[in-house]
Scaffold this motif. Structure first.
Motif, PDB file in Angstrom:
ATOM      1  N   SER A 270      -4.798   8.334  -7.646  1.00 55.99           N
ATOM      2  CA  SER A 270      -5.369   7.468  -8.340  1.00 55.99           C
ATOM      3  C   SER A 270      -5.300   7.730  -9.873  1.00 55.99           C
ATOM      4  O   SER A 270      -4.816   9.023 -10.239  1.00 55.99           O
TER       5      SER A 270
ATOM      6  N   HIS B 192      -9.869   6.995 -17.377  1.00 57.44           N
ATOM      7  CA  HIS B 192      -9.489   6.804 -15.707  1.00 57.44           C
ATOM      8  C   HIS B 192     -10.325   7.927 -15.425  1.00 57.44           C
ATOM      9  O   HIS B 192     -10.153   8.167 -14.138  1.00 57.44           O
TER      10      HIS B 192
ATOM     11  N   ASN C 151     -13.137   9.681  -8.269  1.00 53.84           N
ATOM     12  CA  ASN C 151     -11.717   9.233  -8.331  1.00 53.84           C
ATOM     13  C   ASN C 151     -11.109   8.968  -6.789  1.00 53.84           C
ATOM     14  O   ASN C 151     -11.364   9.761  -6.174  1.00 53.84           O
ATOM     15  N   GLY C 152     -10.349   7.910  -6.859  1.00 52.32           N
ATOM     16  CA  GLY C 152      -9.886   7.685  -5.442  1.00 52.32           C
ATOM     17  C   GLY C 152     -10.670   6.936  -4.397  1.00 52.32           C
ATOM     18  O   GLY C 152     -10.262   6.754  -3.125  1.00 52.32           O
TER      19      GLY C 152
ATOM     20  N   SER D 217     -10.617   0.755  -8.032  1.00 52.26           N
ATOM     21  CA  SER D 217      -9.442  -0.323  -8.944  1.00 52.26           C
ATOM     22  C   SER D 217      -9.114  -1.248  -7.702  1.00 52.26           C
ATOM     23  O   SER D 217      -8.766  -2.297  -8.006  1.00 52.26           O
TER      24      SER D 217
END
Length: 294
Positions: A71, A99, A272-273, A277
């Motif tokens: 990611s 991010h 994250n991941g 998104s």
């Protein structure tokens, strides 16, 4: 880039690292190969590379995991590990929190506060600035010579900036009053045109230039944005019913009901991941939900 004036010197052999806002990697880069990609002889850097693999929690993927499958947040960590492996004495960071999930940002704050090297960053994350930095350099046409340097945290910078702008507004008022009196004196005619008064006339012209310059600095630069009659917008902008998304046996989310209306103010959080998104892409129709309807 060379400066238009002045001189910049750096200590011979200074090691500078640069964390880009959107780091780039080769398509076939693994985590380890990406971290070692900057070195002509990577064998000298295996020890620090493995050290940063652990410190930045990248070992959970394995050193041969492809960066392209990570990611955005984890790619940022790989880019940071790549710079730290070189042992920088000065680290430049361009929007370092972009991010990153909240946990990663908190980790980065603590790391940078005690890092054994100097840092210089460009960021719009005000809370991150408040917690990390000890000096602010502000570039703004309203500042004297366009630059304001404040030793202290972000809160001290904000206070100093407010005092500066308030002082300039007051100075503009004083100069305007002085210019008004001088202009009235000049209009008296003959007395003002006597040779011995030439210095005062020249001074009045200089004062007029000063007023114009400080007026320009104090000018409010505002943008008027019209969202086209938001009150007439439909009540349902996006409606998701019982949507799920899975890749193989891995479920990212399931049975999600979501209504986005004109007044929605929604924060999407998660490590994250985890699929943030992917959820956004699904809501926008760029990915198809495994189940449910949008």
């Amino acid at each position: 880039m060379p400066p238009d004036g002045g001189k910049v010197t750096a200590r011979k052999g200074l090691k500078i690292g640069f964390l880009d806002q959107s780091p780039e990697f080769a398509e076939d880069d693994t985590i380890l190969s990406a971290m070692l990609s900057r070195f002509d002889d990577p064998t000298d850097y295996y020890a620090p590379a493995y050290e940063w693999l652990g410190k930045l929690e990248l070992t959970q993927f394995g050193e041969e995991f492809l960066v392209s499958k990570l990611s955005g947040g984890w790619k940022k960590r790989v880019a940071l590990a790549r710079e730290l492996t070189a042992g920088p004495e000065l680290l430049l960071l361009d929007e370092p929190t972009n991010h990153l999930d909240v946990t990663s940002i908190l980790w980065l704050e603590e790391f940078l506060k005690t890092a054994p090297f100097s840092i210089m960053m460009v960021t719009h994350d005000r809370l991150f600035l408040q917690r990390v930095i000890t000096r602010v350099i502000d570039l703004d046409p309203r500042n004297p010579n366009y630059l304001l340097s404040v030793n202290g945290d972000y809160a001290q910078y904000v206070e100093t900036k407010e005092q500066l702008l308030a002082g300039q507004v007051q100075r503009e008022k004083v100069l305007r009053n002085t210019l008004r009196r001088e202009t009235e004196w000049l209009r008296r005619g003959a007395q003002a045109r006597q040779t011995k008064q030439k210095a005062r006339i020249d001074s009045a012209h200089d004062l007029s230039g000063d007023v114009d310059r400080i007026k320009e600095k104090n000018a409010a630069r505002l943008v008027d944005i019209d969202f086209g009659g938001q009150d007439r917008s439909p009540q349902k902008l996006i409606l998701a019913k019982k949507i799920s998304k899975a890749f193989g046996e891995k479920n990212l989310f399931e049975n999600l009901d979501l209504l986005i209306s004109p007044k929605t103010r929604l924060a999407l959080l998660g490590p994250n991941g985890c699929g943030k998104s992917t959820l956004i892409r699904t809501l926008l129709g760029l990915e198809k939900p495994t189940t449910g309807k949008i």
